[in-house]
Design a protein around this motif. Structure first.
Motif, short mmCIF file in Angstrom:
data_model
loop_
_atom_site.label_atom_id
_atom_site.label_comp_id
_atom_site.label_asym_id
_atom_site.label_seq_id
_atom_site.Cartn_x
_atom_site.Cartn_y
_atom_site.Cartn_z
N ASN A 64 1.10 -1.58 1.43
CA ASN A 64 0.30 -2.12 2.53
C ASN A 64 0.08 -1.02 3.54
O ASN A 64 0.69 0.04 3.47
CB ASN A 64 0.98 -3.34 3.16
N GLY A 65 -0.82 -1.25 4.46
CA GLY A 65 -1.11 -0.27 5.50
C GLY A 65 -1.55 1.06 4.92
O GLY A 65 -2.34 1.12 3.99
N SER A 66 -1.02 2.14 5.47
CA SER A 66 -1.42 3.47 5.03
C SER A 66 -0.94 3.77 3.62
O SER A 66 -1.53 4.60 2.93
CB SER A 66 -0.93 4.53 6.01
N TYR A 67 0.12 3.11 3.16
CA TYR A 67 0.56 3.29 1.78
C TYR A 67 -0.55 2.87 0.80
O TYR A 67 -0.72 3.47 -0.23
CB TYR A 67 1.78 2.42 1.47
N ALA A 68 -1.27 1.82 1.16
CA ALA A 68 -2.33 1.31 0.28
C ALA A 68 -3.38 2.38 0.03
O ALA A 68 -3.85 2.56 -1.09
CB ALA A 68 -2.96 0.05 0.85
N GLY A 69 -3.76 3.12 1.07
CA GLY A 69 -4.76 4.18 0.92
C GLY A 69 -4.25 5.32 0.07
O GLY A 69 -4.96 5.81 -0.82
N ALA A 70 -3.02 5.75 0.31
CA ALA A 70 -2.44 6.85 -0.47
C ALA A 70 -2.28 6.43 -1.93
O ALA A 70 -2.57 7.19 -2.85
CB ALA A 70 -1.09 7.26 0.11
N LEU A 71 -1.85 5.19 -2.14
CA LEU A 71 -1.68 4.71 -3.50
C LEU A 71 -3.02 4.58 -4.21
O LEU A 71 -3.15 4.92 -5.39
CB LEU A 71 -0.96 3.36 -3.50
N SER A 72 -4.04 4.16 -3.50
CA SER A 72 -5.37 4.05 -4.08
C SER A 72 -5.88 5.40 -4.56
O SER A 72 -6.45 5.51 -5.66
CB SER A 72 -6.34 3.45 -3.05
N VAL A 73 -5.69 6.44 -3.76
CA VAL A 73 -6.10 7.80 -4.16
C VAL A 73 -5.32 8.23 -5.40
O VAL A 73 -5.88 8.79 -6.35
CB VAL A 73 -5.90 8.80 -3.00
N CYS A 74 -4.03 7.95 -5.40
CA CYS A 74 -3.19 8.32 -6.54
C CYS A 74 -3.64 7.61 -7.80
O CYS A 74 -3.80 8.23 -8.85
CB CYS A 74 -1.73 7.98 -6.21
#
Length: 120
Positions: A64-74
């Motif tokens: 969730n939050g900023s983790y979601a963006g980093a995970l999406s890129v990964c």
């Protein structure tokens, strides 16, 4: 039949021990051929990459939050790498770099740890 060719090639990777242990059983096929080395490397890496991509994708509900963006890129990077491996093209360093760099500024947490552990 392992000559200096395979250790020399593996010494240029981020994980030379893993490279060597994965590739050296095929020394009799690789011999001194860069093309054979690349083909064997892709053949060995493909199922591992497929498993890592699946495992990391499964973490999406936890992010969730900023983790979601980093995970999406990964996840996107791993998907692209998987597509590239299927086509015989692959820059082995990209998924690891994209996934770990995406979480570099994120606070420690279970999602970050799982992603970094799986791609490194």
């Amino acid at each position: 039949m392992v000559t200096d060719f395979i250790p020399s090639a593996c010494n240029t990777t981020d994980n030379s021990d893993l490279c060597y242990s994965s590739i050296s059983p095929y020394a009799h096929v690789i011999k001194q051929s860069p093309a054979a080395l690349a083909l064997i490397g892709i053949t060995v890496a493909h199922p591992v990459l497929r498993r890592v991509a699946s495992d990391v994708s499964a973490l999406s509900p936890k992010a969730n939050g900023s983790y979601a963006g980093a995970l999406s890129v990964c996840v996107e990077t791993l998907g692209t790498a998987l597509d590239d491996v299927g086509g015989g093209l692959y820059w082995m360093h990209s998924p690891k770099t994209e996934c770990t760099d995406g979480f570099e500024d994120e606070p420690e947490g279970s999602v970050k740890k799982e992603v970094v552990d799986r791609v490194t």
